[in-house]
Motif scaffolding. Structure first.
Motif, PDB file in Angstrom:
ATOM      1  N   VAL A 126       0.865  -1.184   0.000  1.00  0.00           N
ATOM      2  CA  VAL A 126       0.000   0.000   0.000  1.00  0.00           C
ATOM      3  C   VAL A 126       0.897   1.229   0.000  1.00  0.00           C
ATOM      4  CG1 VAL A 126      -1.743   1.308   1.268  1.00  0.00           C
ATOM      5  CG2 VAL A 126      -1.866  -1.190   1.212  1.00  0.00           C
ATOM      6  N   ILE A 127       0.777   2.052  -1.056  1.00  0.00           N
ATOM      7  CA  ILE A 127       1.609   3.255  -1.135  1.00  0.00           C
ATOM      8  C   ILE A 127       0.820   4.520  -0.813  1.00  0.00           C
ATOM      9  CG2 ILE A 127       3.261   2.249  -2.739  1.00  0.00           C
ATOM     10  CD1 ILE A 127       1.802   3.985  -4.926  1.00  0.00           C
ATOM     11  N   ALA A 128      -0.520   4.423  -0.840  1.00  0.00           N
ATOM     12  CA  ALA A 128      -1.354   5.579  -0.510  1.00  0.00           C
ATOM     13  C   ALA A 128      -2.778   5.104  -0.254  1.00  0.00           C
ATOM     14  CB  ALA A 128      -1.342   6.604  -1.634  1.00  0.00           C
ATOM     15  N   ARG A 129      -3.517   5.939   0.471  1.00  0.00           N
ATOM     16  CA  ARG A 129      -4.944   5.705   0.690  1.00  0.00           C
ATOM     17  C   ARG A 129      -5.679   6.978   0.329  1.00  0.00           C
ATOM     18  NH1 ARG A 129      -2.853   2.821   5.223  1.00  0.00           N
ATOM     19  NH2 ARG A 129      -3.256   0.631   4.865  1.00  0.00           N
ATOM     20  N   GLY A 130      -6.941   6.806  -0.076  1.00  0.00           N
ATOM     21  CA  GLY A 130      -7.695   7.993  -0.432  1.00  0.00           C
ATOM     22  C   GLY A 130      -9.168   7.705  -0.576  1.00  0.00           C
ATOM     23  N   GLN A 131      -9.886   8.729  -1.043  1.00  0.00           N
ATOM     24  CA  GLN A 131     -11.332   8.643  -1.243  1.00  0.00           C
ATOM     25  C   GLN A 131     -11.631   8.714  -2.736  1.00  0.00           C
ATOM     26  OE1 GLN A 131     -12.194  12.215   0.944  1.00  0.00           O
ATOM     27  NE2 GLN A 131     -13.070  11.038   2.621  1.00  0.00           N
ATOM     28  N   LEU A 132     -12.581   7.904  -3.182  1.00  0.00           N
ATOM     29  CA  LEU A 132     -13.040   8.010  -4.561  1.00  0.00           C
ATOM     30  C   LEU A 132     -13.859   9.282  -4.708  1.00  0.00           C
ATOM     31  CD1 LEU A 132     -14.199   4.394  -5.481  1.00  0.00           C
ATOM     32  CD2 LEU A 132     -12.163   5.600  -6.282  1.00  0.00           C
ATOM     33  N   VAL A 133     -13.589  10.048  -5.742  1.00  0.00           N
ATOM     34  CA  VAL A 133     -14.323  11.276  -6.017  1.00  0.00           C
ATOM     35  C   VAL A 133     -14.600  11.351  -7.510  1.00  0.00           C
ATOM     36  CG1 VAL A 133     -13.356  12.557  -4.063  1.00  0.00           C
ATOM     37  CG2 VAL A 133     -12.182  12.612  -6.258  1.00  0.00           C
ATOM     38  N   ALA A 134     -15.541  12.196  -7.888  1.00  0.00           N
ATOM     39  CA  ALA A 134     -15.826  12.461  -9.301  1.00  0.00           C
ATOM     40  C   ALA A 134     -15.287  13.838  -9.640  1.00  0.00           C
ATOM     41  CB  ALA A 134     -17.319  12.393  -9.572  1.00  0.00           C
TER      42      ALA A 134
END
Length: 63
Positions: free
Chosen positions: A31-39
């Motif tokens: 895992v190199i990054a985490r985030g939120q799905l956005v449009a």
């Protein structure tokens, strides 16, 4: 992974988490990054919220 490899054009793949939960960006099994799905402008993107591992270029990739 098998479902992804067997996917056909226009097929929808359902993720195994709620839309509010973060997604993991994985490179070479880590895992190199985490985030939120956005449009953004009608396309999906990932808003980075966490960098658990410092990112760096290897010496062969530096200018």
């Amino acid at each position: 992974m098998g479902e992804l490899l067997a996917a056909k054009e226009h097929q929808v793949l359902v993720l195994d988490r709620d839309v509010e939960h973060p997604v993991d960006l994985i490179l070479e099994g880590q895992v190199i990054a985490r985030g939120q799905l956005v449009a953004v402008d009608g396309q999906f993107a990932v808003r980075l919220t966490e960098l658990p591992v410092p990112l760096s270029l290897s010496s062969s990739q530096k200018p």
